[in-house]
Design an enzyme around this catalytic site. Structure first.
Site, PDB file in Angstrom:
ATOM      1  N   ASP A 195       0.952  -1.188   0.018  1.00  0.00           N
ATOM      2  CA  ASP A 195      -0.005  -0.031   0.054  1.00  0.00           C
ATOM      3  C   ASP A 195       0.969   1.249  -0.113  1.00  0.00           C
ATOM      4  O   ASP A 195       1.658   1.360   0.908  1.00  0.00           O
ATOM      5  CB  ASP A 195      -0.905   0.085   1.149  1.00  0.00           C
ATOM      6  CG  ASP A 195      -1.738   1.152   1.152  1.00  0.00           C
ATOM      7  OD1 ASP A 195      -3.269   0.879   1.029  1.00  0.00           O
ATOM      8  OD2 ASP A 195      -1.482   2.150   1.580  1.00  0.00           O
ATOM      9  N   ILE A 196       0.435   2.080  -0.846  1.00  0.00           N
ATOM     10  CA  ILE A 196       1.427   3.592  -1.037  1.00  0.00           C
ATOM     11  C   ILE A 196       1.191   4.244   0.431  1.00  0.00           C
ATOM     12  O   ILE A 196       0.043   4.382   0.737  1.00  0.00           O
ATOM     13  CB  ILE A 196       1.112   4.162  -2.176  1.00  0.00           C
ATOM     14  CG1 ILE A 196       1.293   3.516  -3.482  1.00  0.00           C
ATOM     15  CG2 ILE A 196       1.820   5.196  -2.251  1.00  0.00           C
ATOM     16  CD1 ILE A 196       1.015   3.991  -4.686  1.00  0.00           C
ATOM     17  N   ASN A 203      -1.967  13.256  -3.939  1.00  0.00           N
ATOM     18  CA  ASN A 203      -2.967  13.584  -4.718  1.00  0.00           C
ATOM     19  C   ASN A 203      -3.219  15.104  -4.438  1.00  0.00           C
ATOM     20  O   ASN A 203      -3.190  16.140  -5.280  1.00  0.00           O
ATOM     21  CB  ASN A 203      -4.279  13.001  -4.599  1.00  0.00           C
ATOM     22  CG  ASN A 203      -4.261  11.626  -5.382  1.00  0.00           C
ATOM     23  OD1 ASN A 203      -3.727  11.654  -6.546  1.00  0.00           O
ATOM     24  ND2 ASN A 203      -4.944  10.730  -4.864  1.00  0.00           N
ATOM     25  N   ASP A 212      -2.120   9.635 -10.459  1.00  0.00           N
ATOM     26  CA  ASP A 212      -2.033   8.327 -11.547  1.00  0.00           C
ATOM     27  C   ASP A 212      -0.766   7.971 -12.237  1.00  0.00           C
ATOM     28  O   ASP A 212      -0.700   6.765 -12.158  1.00  0.00           O
ATOM     29  CB  ASP A 212      -3.310   8.832 -12.743  1.00  0.00           C
ATOM     30  CG  ASP A 212      -4.528   8.933 -12.343  1.00  0.00           C
ATOM     31  OD1 ASP A 212      -4.792   8.420 -11.132  1.00  0.00           O
ATOM     32  OD2 ASP A 212      -5.416   9.419 -13.194  1.00  0.00           O
ATOM     33  N   GLU A 238      -4.721   2.141  -4.159  1.00  0.00           N
ATOM     34  CA  GLU A 238      -3.675   2.322  -4.443  1.00  0.00           C
ATOM     35  C   GLU A 238      -2.800   1.193  -3.247  1.00  0.00           C
ATOM     36  O   GLU A 238      -1.892   1.461  -2.669  1.00  0.00           O
ATOM     37  CB  GLU A 238      -2.892   3.740  -3.650  1.00  0.00           C
ATOM     38  CG  GLU A 238      -3.960   4.186  -2.550  1.00  0.00           C
ATOM     39  CD  GLU A 238      -3.617   3.667  -1.243  1.00  0.00           C
ATOM     40  OE1 GLU A 238      -4.482   2.833  -0.626  1.00  0.00           O
ATOM     41  OE2 GLU A 238      -2.597   3.996  -0.613  1.00  0.00           O
TER      42      GLU A 238
HETATM   43  P1  GH3 Z   1      -1.753   5.245   4.273  1.00  0.00           P
HETATM   44  O1  GH3 Z   1      -0.334   5.745   4.466  1.00  0.00           O
HETATM   45  O2  GH3 Z   1      -2.327   5.036   5.552  1.00  0.00           O
HETATM   46  O3  GH3 Z   1      -2.008   4.295   3.280  1.00  0.00           O
HETATM   47  O4  GH3 Z   1      -2.470   6.738   3.748  1.00  0.00           O
HETATM   48  P2  GH3 Z   1      -3.115   7.129   2.425  1.00  0.00           P
HETATM   49  O5  GH3 Z   1      -3.513   8.229   2.166  1.00  0.00           O
HETATM   50  O6  GH3 Z   1      -2.412   6.422   1.267  1.00  0.00           O
HETATM   51  O7  GH3 Z   1      -4.324   6.154   2.744  1.00  0.00           O
HETATM   52  P3  GH3 Z   1      -5.888   6.609   2.238  1.00  0.00           P
HETATM   53  O8  GH3 Z   1      -6.595   5.221   2.361  1.00  0.00           O
HETATM   54  O9  GH3 Z   1      -6.319   7.473   3.357  1.00  0.00           O
HETATM   55  O10 GH3 Z   1      -6.104   7.091   0.793  1.00  0.00           O
HETATM   56  C1  GH3 Z   1      -5.882   6.392  -0.400  1.00  0.00           C
HETATM   57  C2  GH3 Z   1      -5.982   7.466  -1.615  1.00  0.00           C
HETATM   58  O11 GH3 Z   1      -5.845   7.024  -2.654  1.00  0.00           O
HETATM   59  C3  GH3 Z   1      -7.247   8.145  -1.575  1.00  0.00           C
HETATM   60  C4  GH3 Z   1      -7.449   8.095  -3.014  1.00  0.00           C
HETATM   61  O12 GH3 Z   1      -7.901   9.256  -3.642  1.00  0.00           O
HETATM   62  C5  GH3 Z   1      -6.300   7.797  -3.668  1.00  0.00           C
HETATM   63  N1  GH3 Z   1      -6.589   6.831  -4.613  1.00  0.00           N
HETATM   64  C6  GH3 Z   1      -7.041   5.651  -4.994  1.00  0.00           C
HETATM   65  N2  GH3 Z   1      -7.089   5.107  -6.327  1.00  0.00           N
HETATM   66  C7  GH3 Z   1      -6.565   6.389  -6.947  1.00  0.00           C
HETATM   67  C8  GH3 Z   1      -6.261   6.366  -8.371  1.00  0.00           C
HETATM   68  O13 GH3 Z   1      -6.772   5.506  -9.249  1.00  0.00           O
HETATM   69  N3  GH3 Z   1      -5.771   7.720  -8.766  1.00  0.00           N
HETATM   70  C9  GH3 Z   1      -5.180   8.541  -7.798  1.00  0.00           C
HETATM   71  N4  GH3 Z   1      -4.669   9.637  -8.299  1.00  0.00           N
HETATM   72  N5  GH3 Z   1      -5.380   8.369  -6.588  1.00  0.00           N
HETATM   73  C10 GH3 Z   1      -6.086   7.378  -6.059  1.00  0.00           C
HETATM   74 MG    MG Z   2      -1.964   4.295   1.305  1.00  0.00          MG
HETATM   75 MG    MG Z   3      -5.128   1.846   1.027  1.00  0.00          MG
END
Ligand code: GH3
Ligand code: MG
Ligand code: MG
Ligand code: MG
Length: 316
Positions: A195-196, A203, A212, A238
């Site tokens: 997980d990123i 973003n 993206d 992500e």
């Molecule tokens: P954590 O270190 O705890 O994982 O924090 P986080 O911010 O990575 O985790 P969180 O689950 O709060 O947020 C995940 C984000 O990923 C929110 C969402 O907008 C973004 N995301 C998910 N799919 C995509 C995508 O296809 N493109 C983009 N640009 N963002 C995405």
């Molecule tokens: Mg994350």
């Molecule tokens: Mg996540």
């Protein structure tokens, strides 16, 4: 029977000057009659189609399963394995893949039962000997279109459009297969959830398009860091899942550590900006009696701990 049932004109029929088959198209011709095979070759080879002739069902299946052809003309009556069985096994093997072979059954007996059996086994079309070569040519042409659409749809159904990786459905299907294999062979199997870190902040700071691009570039980088037989897919937004056949927990930890460092060391470049990215990993090993859900849940809990312990790390 060695009897040829059709008269085949030499060369390409003038009426079909405008008919073009896809570049590099490959065709299996499976028929125990040599004159039939040669006749079919004379129809299709001059059109630039590469013809693979075989004379029995087992050979036919071998060629089909190797993925060497796009279209197959399969005689119903053949020694060792009949056409219906060949097609049934081909479809079974193709069921969860992007492969699709367009199959035309060739039959001498036009009894309804034979045709029903052929179509039910997964044939796309049939011709009854003796047939008109021009008619068969047009059926093959229409078949190549069906085949291309089938392949496109199958690809789309199994891949994530943003990253080009396997999607969740395809991943779970393959993971289930790897679990069966691990049980059967008593081999190791581990999975890793990646997980990123703080991706929401990426973003927010650089924009959604940059986000993206991070997903695309990381996918590519991770793919280059794992082994050829490891399965990588986009599990969620992500979040990525890696299925690692043969890997013990230690092997999985080492592999993830390599990937983690590969991500940390090179920031993602996007429109002249360098975006620093890190990821966290949760690793779990498959044990006998474990369900797929349980295995993924174990990896997920390890990932949760990795986040809790400060992110940018691998936890089992
Ligand atoms: P954590 O270190 O705890 O994982 O924090 P986080 O911010 O990575 O985790 P969180 O689950 O709060 O947020 C995940 C984000 O990923 C929110 C969402 O907008 C973004 N995301 C998910 N799919 C995509 C995508 O296809 N493109 C983009 N640009 N963002 C995405
Ligand atoms: Mg994350
Ligand atoms: Mg996540
Ligand atoms: Mg035959």
């Amino acid at each position: 029977s060695g009897m040829s049932h059709f008269r085949v004109p030499m060369g390409v029929s003038v009426r079909f000057r405008d008919v073009e088959f896809p570049e590099g198209m490959r065709m299996l011709v499976a028929d125990d009659s040599r004159s039939s095979r040669e006749g079919l070759e004379r129809i299709f080879a001059p059109r630039g189609i590469r013809v693979f002739p075989v004379s029995d069902g087992e050979e036919a299946l071998k060629v089909l399963l190797s993925g060497a052809v796009d279209v197959a003309l399969v005689d119903c009556m053949m020694p060792r394995m009949d056409g219906v069985e060949v097609i049934r096994r081909l479809r079974e093997a193709e069921a969860d893949s992007e492969r699709y072979t367009y199959v035309i059954m060739i039959t001498v007996r036009d009894t309804k039962e034979d045709l029903v059996r052929a179509m039910a086994s997964g044939a796309d079309d049939y011709v009854v000997k003796p047939f008109d070569p021009d008619d068969l040519t047009l059926r093959v042409l229409s078949g190549t279109r069906v085949m291309e659409v089938q392949r496109k749809l199958r690809f789309l159904a199994r891949h994530d459009p943003l990253t080009g990786l396997y999607n969740r459905a395809a991943l779970l299907e393959m993971e289930e297969r790897e679990i069966s294999r691990a049980l059967r062979e008593g081999a190791n199997l581990s999975v890793a959830m990646m997980d990123i870190d703080r991706f929401k902040a990426v973003n927010d700071r650089y924009g959604h398009l940059a986000g993206d691009e991070v997903l695309r570039q990381l996918s590519c980088r991770v793919k280059g860091l794992i082994r050829p037989y490891d399965i990588l897919g986009r599990y969620g937004g992500e979040e990525f899942l890696m299925v690692l056949p043969g890997a013990s927990i230690d092997g999985a930890l080492r592999l993830c550590e390599r990937v983690r460092r590969g991500i940390e060391l090179a920031p993602v470049e996007y429109q002249g900006e360098l975006i620093p990215v890190t990821a966290s990993f949760g690793v779990a090993q498959f044990r006998e009696g474990m369900s797929l859900d349980r295995l993924n849940d174990d990896a997920d809990q390890a990932l949760y701990r990795a986040k809790g312990e400060g992110r940018n790390r691998v936890v089992a």
